[in-house]
Write a protein that holds these residues in place. Sequence first.
Motif, short mmCIF file in Angstrom:
data_model
loop_
_atom_site.label_atom_id
_atom_site.label_comp_id
_atom_site.label_asym_id
_atom_site.label_seq_id
_atom_site.Cartn_x
_atom_site.Cartn_y
_atom_site.Cartn_z
N LEU A 38 0.81 -1.21 0.00
CA LEU A 38 0.00 0.00 0.00
C LEU A 38 0.85 1.26 0.00
N LYS A 39 2.04 1.19 0.61
CA LYS A 39 2.90 2.36 0.68
C LYS A 39 4.32 1.93 1.00
N SER A 40 5.29 2.52 0.34
CA SER A 40 6.71 2.33 0.64
C SER A 40 7.31 3.69 0.94
N PHE A 41 8.07 3.78 2.00
CA PHE A 41 8.67 5.06 2.36
C PHE A 41 9.87 4.83 3.28
N LYS A 42 10.60 5.91 3.52
CA LYS A 42 11.76 5.87 4.40
C LYS A 42 11.52 6.84 5.54
N HIS A 43 11.91 6.43 6.73
CA HIS A 43 11.81 7.34 7.87
C HIS A 43 13.21 7.74 8.32
N LEU A 44 13.44 9.04 8.38
CA LEU A 44 14.76 9.54 8.75
C LEU A 44 15.06 9.26 10.23
N LEU A 45 16.30 8.89 10.49
CA LEU A 45 16.73 8.58 11.85
C LEU A 45 17.98 9.37 12.20
N HIS A 46 18.19 9.55 13.50
CA HIS A 46 19.45 10.10 13.96
C HIS A 46 20.53 9.03 13.83
N ARG A 47 21.62 9.39 13.23
CA ARG A 47 22.69 8.42 13.03
C ARG A 47 23.29 8.00 14.38
N ASN A 48 23.71 6.75 14.43
CA ASN A 48 24.40 6.21 15.60
C ASN A 48 23.55 6.23 16.86
N LYS A 49 22.23 6.25 16.69
CA LYS A 49 21.33 6.18 17.84
C LYS A 49 20.49 4.93 17.72
#
Length: 479
Positions: free
Chosen positions: A263-274
Amino acid sequence: MEGRRITASPQPWCSRRVVAKKRKFSGSDGFVNSVKKIQRREISSKRDRSFSMSNAQERFRNILLQEEYDTHDPKGHSSMVLPFLKKRSKIIEIVAARDIVFALAQSGMCAAFCRETNQRICFLNVSPDEVIRSLFYNKNNDSLITVSVYASDNFSSLKCRTTRIEYIKRGKPDAGFPLFESESLKWPGFVEFDDVNGKVLTYSAHDSVYKVFDLRNYTMLYSISDKNVQEIKISPGIMLLIFTKNIGHVPLKILSIEDGTVLKSFKHLLHRNKKVDFIEQFNEKLLVKQENENLQILDVRNSDVIEVNRTEFMTPSAFIFLYENQLFLTFRNRTVAVWNFRGELVTSFEDHLLWHPDCNTNNIYITSDQDLIISYCKADSESEDTLSQANAGSINISNILTGKCLAKIKASNSNPDDNCSCSASCGGKICNSKKRAQASTVRSTVAEALEDITALFYDEERNEIYTGNRFGLVHVWSN
């Protein structure tokens, strides 16, 4: 409401999962505590809140300790049974269906008791080397599913069996048949029962394949084969696929639970090294929390994000999503809180300190109307006026939307020889030892029955609470 999940450590869940153990089973090893069954029914209309509260108080008024069942019966077991199955051990799971109470002990022995006759019907272990890990009542076909491991298999693989309730009532637990025989459920494989959508999710670790089955007839619907899938979360109508974390983001997909359509493909931004504390899906809302960061509530339809300060929302030990009320419960440090999806704290419960510090949700039940929470809690100071009562907790019935304690089963205001277990409104004044004499099967005092409760279940049709303790005893509380 969602079902539940069993994992190696308390963590968020959205359905019920049983995970194969990596290490060899030992008779002295404790099984993973099962999360208390959370049932969901479609509700056509909501009752007036004040009426609902008064009705709840009336339902739990004057609840007494009525019956006592014992799952331990070494004489009733075959000499072929594994030695540790004969030992007395604590109750880790209780399920009730059609006037039958099923009690699973940590040893892996499971007994069925009839509420009409107050007699044990049978043990559900149909093989001498069978160790039952968990139970699931399938209301779609009125059957009980047992998930077991076997000595002949070195306790390494999960095996499922379904048995109709009518056969168990006849004392024929061996009349069932195996499920998912084609699946290899060795660690870290699992089977997950989703009562909300009527689905079963399996994971075969050796080939990294997830399969979805229909809970009504156990036919396979579709499979998902992708070694980059790290986790699957289930919500009403959809599944969230969480893929291997990349630098700065995590890939996600939302699939239809019915046919696996993306139904949906997406990326969620994350804080690096956390470290990612959790990612949870609730309908169109995505909850993401990283270590020492704010909680993010993402609307996947329009990418709007609400942030809740990390000092206000600290990572909980477990969640319970209330689908009817569009709320969710969090459990942390023996406390329960209710939140909405605007990131606002809705309810803090009064007089509701959970007994177990590890968020043992075996001892929590949410009613199908999602208006009440029944929990095993620390008793108030009144209950500690004698040494025998000092170790007893209380069973608290609280309103989820207001946090108000509506009733409480406790040992206060009773003598050790009295069968007093009234709600707080009674204060124990109507109970006496004569009522205890009427319940000849009850050998425990109320204070003893309220000590170290390890499992709790509420039968909404019979209006009865069932509790199990570390001695393998099951107590029936009813008015």
